[in-house]
Design an enzyme around this catalytic site. Structure first.
Site, PDB file in Angstrom:
ATOM      1  N   PHE A 130      18.269   4.890  -9.854  1.00  0.00           N
ATOM      2  CA  PHE A 130      18.037   6.161 -10.532  1.00  0.00           C
ATOM      3  C   PHE A 130      17.871   7.204  -9.091  1.00  0.00           C
ATOM      4  O   PHE A 130      17.082   7.009  -8.220  1.00  0.00           O
ATOM      5  CB  PHE A 130      16.612   6.149 -10.956  1.00  0.00           C
ATOM      6  CG  PHE A 130      16.480   7.381 -11.592  1.00  0.00           C
ATOM      7  CD1 PHE A 130      16.808   8.012 -12.649  1.00  0.00           C
ATOM      8  CD2 PHE A 130      15.730   8.459 -10.853  1.00  0.00           C
ATOM      9  CE1 PHE A 130      16.938   9.118 -13.340  1.00  0.00           C
ATOM     10  CE2 PHE A 130      15.397   9.470 -11.373  1.00  0.00           C
ATOM     11  CZ  PHE A 130      15.870  10.140 -12.947  1.00  0.00           C
ATOM     12  N   ASP A 159      16.887   5.949  -0.184  1.00  0.00           N
ATOM     13  CA  ASP A 159      16.544   7.105  -1.256  1.00  0.00           C
ATOM     14  C   ASP A 159      14.924   6.663  -1.449  1.00  0.00           C
ATOM     15  O   ASP A 159      14.798   5.860  -1.977  1.00  0.00           O
ATOM     16  CB  ASP A 159      17.255   7.169  -2.626  1.00  0.00           C
ATOM     17  CG  ASP A 159      16.683   8.318  -3.582  1.00  0.00           C
ATOM     18  OD1 ASP A 159      15.546   8.971  -3.125  1.00  0.00           O
ATOM     19  OD2 ASP A 159      17.201   8.337  -4.599  1.00  0.00           O
ATOM     20  N   LYS A 213       9.182  14.236  -4.602  1.00  0.00           N
ATOM     21  CA  LYS A 213       7.992  13.844  -5.434  1.00  0.00           C
ATOM     22  C   LYS A 213       6.964  14.042  -4.616  1.00  0.00           C
ATOM     23  O   LYS A 213       6.343  15.336  -4.517  1.00  0.00           O
ATOM     24  CB  LYS A 213       8.147  12.233  -5.723  1.00  0.00           C
ATOM     25  CG  LYS A 213       9.344  12.255  -6.927  1.00  0.00           C
ATOM     26  CD  LYS A 213       9.140  10.894  -7.705  1.00  0.00           C
ATOM     27  CE  LYS A 213      10.131  11.113  -9.013  1.00  0.00           C
ATOM     28  NZ  LYS A 213      11.336  10.306  -8.795  1.00  0.00           N
TER      29      LYS A 213
END
Ligand SMILES: *Cc1c(COP(=O)(O)O)cnc(C)c1O
Length: 410
Positions: A137, A222, A251
């Protein structure tokens, strides 16, 4: 119309929120419009590591908002340099490129990797390939969902950008076999978050890094979700002693207040960007930079990585201590845990709904897994409270349906 009806009537249907309306947050707690208090075990998909409305971050935001707002990157600001310098210092990277969302940071990484392949590695024009993992993701843009292995994320959104290849996660032989002279980069989440908190076997990332180095392929980690203390280290890569060639953060970088992301890299990679090659109107704006810098300083000063390691060990112990046949597997590292339920006996989404009634907010993800990624400031006794409620709900679910469901059910 109620707030919820308005959202349903005037919003696009791309989310299906759980039936609770949150109006206030403080630390690890959230309150709904009825005044009920919940413990936040989801942390906005790991975006509120510092707890909701952290006073120091609010102050950084408010003070900067009063002084200077957005100016675009057409000019220097007095805020951006210190933020980028601190990010590089903490991660061991040479340079950083600020963006807003995690997906934009990943897009930046992909652009950097391709340009590096042409300008530095010597790959022929338009031939560069990037290898990613099954179950990945990396966000929701068309390029990124084009190499997702989740059918729904792709369905109806093609055609997609070429130049991507998938290999199974945690399979270094498959990675090595997929590398060609045209391979620019290997893009990987050190811990797969959305896939269901999949922690690879020890040694995986270090071996992947070795293979990448041997074949002159960039390793891009990531860490939008796994980074900034979530797994008990500042970067999840540190568990394996790996320094990637490129790195994405997002985030938690915005302190739960703003979308703040960045791509960081070694000089050799970042230097492929020349003025005009890439950009973002809001990326690195003074308010984002002030909040991002305060977030990084808070992370270090409050020792949140260390706390996540300690409290996370406790969380995993507590979860593994629940003896219930509905639980198929408990996975995790730091304050990043997933409890996979046996799909023949329980539905993770249904359990998540029951948890709302007892004051625990979380969310299910792929593989019938319930995620636990609370703010890193959570205490052991707060973890205990949440896990006691979870164990009760799981036990009640078990008593309600003690036998495995044989027919397919949702
Ligand atoms: C959430 C996430 C993204 C995308 O971030 P957005 O801010 O939602 O665009 C990218 N990579 C990973 C690993 C993520 O967990």
């Amino acid at each position: 119309m109620s707030d919820r009806d308005l959202e349903a009537r005037f919003g696009a249907g791309n989310y299906a929120p759980l039936p609770v309306t949150i109006v206030r947050g403080d630390g690890v707690h959230l309150w709904d419009d009825q005044g009920r208090r919940y413990i936040d075990m989801m942390g906005a998909y790991s975006a509120v590591s510092f707890g909701h409305c952290h006073p120091r971050l609010i102050e950084a935001l408010a003070a900067q908002a009063r002084r200077l707002d957005t100016i675009s990157r057409a000019y220097f600001s007095d805020r951006l340099g210190p933020f980028l310098a601190r990010a590089c210092e903490l991660t061991g990277m040479d340079a950083a490129l600020p963006m807003n969302s995690g997906a934009e940071a990943v897009e930046t990484a992909l652009k950097a990797a391709r340009k590096w392949a042409y300008k530095v590695k010597g790959v022929a024009a338009d031939r560069a390939e990037i290898i990613a993992c099954e179950g990945n993701f990396h966000g929701r843009t068309i390029t990124i969902t084009g190499f997702s292995s989740v059918a729904q994320y792709r369905d109806g959104f093609g055609p997609f950008a070429p130049g991507f290849r998938l290999v199974p996660f945690a399979d270094t032989a498959a990675l090595e076999a997929a590398i060609t002279p045209d391979t620019a980069a290997f893009l990987v989440e050190p811990v797969q978050g959305e896939a269901g908190i999949i922690v690879p076997p020890k040694g995986y990332l270090a071996e992947a890094a070795r293979i990448c180095r041997e074949h002159n392929v960039l390793l891009i980690a990531d860490e939008v979700q796994s980074g900034l203390g979530r797994t008990g280290k500042l970067l999840a890569c540190e568990h394996e002693g790996v320094i990637p060639d490129g790195l994405t953060l997002g985030k938690a970088l915005g302190g739960g207040l703003l979308p703040v992301s960045m791509f960081l890299a070694r000089h050799e990679v970042m230097d492929v960007f020349k003025p005009g090659d890439h950009g973002s109107t809001f990326g690195g704006n003074p308010i984002a930079a002030a909040v991002g810098l305060a977030a990084l300083d808070t992370l270090v000063e409050e020792r949140l990585s260390e706390r996540a390691a300690q409290t996370g060990t406790h969380l995993l112990q507590r979860l593994r201590g629940i003896n219930n046949p509905l639980i198929r597997e408990v996975r995790g590292i730091g304050l990043f845990a997933g409890v996979e339920l046996d799909p023949a006996r329980a539905n993770a989404g249904a359990v998540v709904r029951r948890l709302i009634d007892v004051g625990v907010l979380t969310k299910d993800t792929h593989r019938n897994t319930i995620r636990f990624a609370p703010p890193l400031i959570i205490s052991e006794s707060e973890v205990d409270w949440a896990i006691d409620r979870f164990a009760e709900v799981i036990d009640a679910t078990m008593s309600a349906s003690p036998e495995p469901i044989t027919e397919s059910s949702s």
